[in-house]
Design a protein around this motif. Structure first.
Motif, short mmCIF file in Angstrom:
data_model
loop_
_atom_site.label_atom_id
_atom_site.label_comp_id
_atom_site.label_asym_id
_atom_site.label_seq_id
_atom_site.Cartn_x
_atom_site.Cartn_y
_atom_site.Cartn_z
N UNK A 1 0.83 -1.20 0.00
CA UNK A 1 0.00 0.00 0.00
C UNK A 1 0.87 1.25 0.00
N UNK A 2 1.94 1.26 0.81
CA UNK A 2 2.76 2.46 0.96
C UNK A 2 3.48 2.83 -0.33
N UNK A 3 4.06 1.84 -1.01
CA UNK A 3 4.76 2.23 -2.24
C UNK A 3 3.76 2.55 -3.36
N UNK A 4 2.59 1.92 -3.32
CA UNK A 4 1.56 2.29 -4.27
C UNK A 4 1.08 3.72 -4.03
N UNK A 5 0.97 4.11 -2.76
CA UNK A 5 0.54 5.46 -2.42
C UNK A 5 1.57 6.48 -2.89
N UNK A 6 2.85 6.18 -2.66
CA UNK A 6 3.91 7.10 -3.07
C UNK A 6 3.93 7.28 -4.58
N UNK A 7 3.84 6.18 -5.32
CA UNK A 7 3.85 6.27 -6.79
C UNK A 7 2.67 7.07 -7.31
N UNK A 8 1.53 6.93 -6.68
CA UNK A 8 0.33 7.58 -7.20
C UNK A 8 0.12 8.98 -6.66
N UNK A 9 1.08 9.46 -5.86
CA UNK A 9 1.13 10.89 -5.57
C UNK A 9 1.88 11.65 -6.66
N UNK A 10 2.69 10.94 -7.45
CA UNK A 10 3.47 11.60 -8.50
C UNK A 10 2.58 12.33 -9.52
N UNK A 11 1.43 11.75 -9.94
CA UNK A 11 0.58 12.51 -10.86
C UNK A 11 0.02 13.80 -10.26
N UNK A 12 -0.01 13.88 -8.93
CA UNK A 12 -0.41 15.13 -8.26
C UNK A 12 0.77 16.10 -8.25
N UNK A 13 1.97 15.57 -8.02
CA UNK A 13 3.15 16.43 -7.97
C UNK A 13 3.46 17.07 -9.31
N UNK A 14 3.22 16.33 -10.41
CA UNK A 14 3.60 16.85 -11.73
C UNK A 14 2.89 18.16 -12.06
N UNK A 15 1.54 18.23 -12.01
CA UNK A 15 0.92 19.54 -12.28
C UNK A 15 1.22 20.58 -11.21
N UNK A 16 1.39 20.11 -9.96
CA UNK A 16 1.67 21.04 -8.87
C UNK A 16 3.03 21.71 -9.06
N UNK A 17 4.07 20.93 -9.31
CA UNK A 17 5.41 21.49 -9.50
C UNK A 17 5.53 22.21 -10.84
N UNK A 18 4.79 21.73 -11.83
CA UNK A 18 4.79 22.41 -13.15
C UNK A 18 4.33 23.85 -12.99
N UNK A 19 3.29 24.02 -12.20
CA UNK A 19 2.75 25.36 -11.96
C UNK A 19 3.66 26.17 -11.04
N UNK A 20 4.14 25.54 -9.96
CA UNK A 20 4.92 26.26 -8.96
C UNK A 20 6.25 26.76 -9.51
N UNK A 21 6.86 25.99 -10.42
CA UNK A 21 8.15 26.37 -10.98
C UNK A 21 8.05 26.84 -12.44
N UNK A 22 6.82 26.98 -12.95
CA UNK A 22 6.57 27.43 -14.32
C UNK A 22 7.36 26.57 -15.31
N UNK A 23 7.08 25.27 -15.31
CA UNK A 23 7.82 24.31 -16.11
C UNK A 23 7.08 23.98 -17.40
N UNK A 24 7.82 23.51 -18.38
CA UNK A 24 7.19 22.89 -19.55
C UNK A 24 6.76 21.48 -19.17
N UNK A 25 5.97 20.84 -20.03
CA UNK A 25 5.56 19.46 -19.76
C UNK A 25 6.78 18.54 -19.72
#
Length: 421
Positions: free
Chosen positions: A18-42
């Motif tokens: 469960x724990x490693x599945x939870x960590x992996x599936x937070x990454x799709x949340x981090x991608x748009x979050x960090x993309x916006x926070x650091x003004x990144x390209x895709x």
């Protein structure tokens, strides 16, 4: 499922899935979050996946060495502490406002996940009656699917709801905008601190728990090298198929929120909820697929599911509106059996090459670091993220070919099927 003396250790092992599945599936949340926070390209944002999945390439063999040298218990504790260290590093990463610091933290988290996966899969299989090992592993893997359902929903509300809208940011002065984006980047500190602390507690529980010692005595001559193992045609195909499967899965899951915002005009929180449904479809598909395999050969089911996903990718590319979302959810359903099925078919009948074969397939998870960047390059170059789905479409073509012909064992000296870990 497990004998009474093994019940508590088995429950502890199950928490790891469960724990490693939870960590992996937070990454799709981090991608748009960090993309916006650091003004990144895709493309820049997909470095999140690159940092995570490249760790599997570099850490798979060292993790195996740790298990052989020090045993499963030390390996599991090592994995948990690496995982926790990466989580705690999110705090200085947010404080310093360095995107590269976040990537380093994610790499260390993934080193911990690699170690945990290397230990937990064979340990769950061997912990109890050998005749029910596959059932135990399927049971524990279902908690990975549960995490895929819950993590996006929880993560979106903890991380994505803390920021400002694009309209609000555009109305700010440059200085205020920078302060607002810095505050958004800092919103990850609390959830990752909590996760890291939970991991430390679980590591302490493992340290204080007497785990049954697992011995593997296959009685087979050891493999000479990785290259000797790779000489098996079906293993080479399996490594390639797993590389492209993981790449396709990461494209679908990690870029879903960005995709849904363009193809169906969903908000990030709405998209995260549908991403949770992707995880639920994945979980249901795994249960149903396991049952269907009693009636349809695994390789045929794999090829059929991959062929269906080729058609669904066409829908994801060409359609608009909510039908694109439903098509991607269906893709997740049909992906559900692919990883374990490719793994099992790839190491079938390897005899003394089984250990190296397993390591090679784990190393091929690096596809998750490479393939999504091709998706992102296409998206940035065309300005249309939907066109990126030509990449998972191509991946499913490779998987279809593996199921139809690549998985066939051609070795003449087969003695007995290898144990699937």
């Amino acid at each position: 499922m497990a004998r009474n003396k093994n019940l508590f250790p088995f429950l502890l092992i199950t928490t790891l899935f469960f724990l490693w599945g939870f960590a992996h599936n937070l990454d799709p949340i981090l991608i748009p979050h960090l993309k916006k926070s650091f003004t990144l390209t895709t493309v820049q944002a997909t470095l999140v996946d690159s940092a995570v999945f490249i760790a599997y390439f570099f850490m798979a063999l060292p993790a195996g060495f740790i298990m052989r040298k020090f045993g499963y218990k030390i390996g599991i504790i090592t994995g948990l502490l690496l995982f926790a260290t990466g989580c705690y590093l999110f705090i200085p990463a947010a404080n310093t406002q360095q995107y590269n610091f976040f990537l380093v933290a994610l790499f260390i988290i993934a080193c911990g996940l690699t170690t945990l996966e290397t230990a937990a899969n064979p340990y769950a299989t061997a912990l109890g009656d050998p005749t029910t090992g596959t059932q135990r592993l399927n049971f524990t893997q279902s908690f990975n699917g549960l995490a895929a359902f819950l993590a996006p929903i929880i993560g979106a509300r903890v991380i994505l709801t803390k920021g400002h809208t694009d309209a609000e940011l555009n109305a700010m002065t440059a200085a205020n905008r920078q302060l607002a984006l810095a505050a958004e980047a800092s919103s990850v500190k609390t959830p990752y601190f909590i996760l890291g602390s939970v991991l430390v507690i679980i590591a302490i529980i493992f340290a204080l728990t007497k785990l049954p010692r697992i011995q593997h005595t296959e009685g087979r001559p050891a493999s000479k090298s990785l290259f000797h193992a790779l000489a098996h045609r079906h293993l080479a195909w399996g490594v390639a198929a797993q590389f492209f499967y993981v790449g396709a899965q990461v494209c679908v899951f990690s870029l879903f929120i960005l995709y849904a915002g363009k193809s169906a005009a969903l908000s990030q929180v709405q998209a995260a909820d549908y991403l949770g449904l992707c995880g639920l479809a994945f979980l249901i598909g795994r249960f149903l697929g396991t049952g269907i395999m009693q009636y349809i050969a695994p390789q045929r089911l794999l090829a059929s599911y991959a062929a269906i996903n080729i058609l669904l990718c066409v829908v994801a590319i060409t359609a608009t509106g909510m039908i694109t979302i439903y098509a991607v959810i269906a893709i997740c359903f049909f992906m559900s059996v692919m990883f374990p099925t490719i793994f099992a078919l790839g190491i079938k009948d390897l005899q003394g090459d089984t250990e190296f074969g397993s390591s090679l397939i784990i190393m091929s998870i690096v596809g998750g670091a490479i393939v999504p960047r091709i998706f992102a390059y296409i998206s940035d170059a065309t300005g249309n993220i939907q066109l990126g789905y030509v990449v998972p479409l191509g991946c499913f073509v490779i998987i279809t070919l593996f199921g139809l012909t690549g998985c066939k064992v051609v070795a003449k000296d087969v003695v007995e099927p290898a144990t699937v870990l």
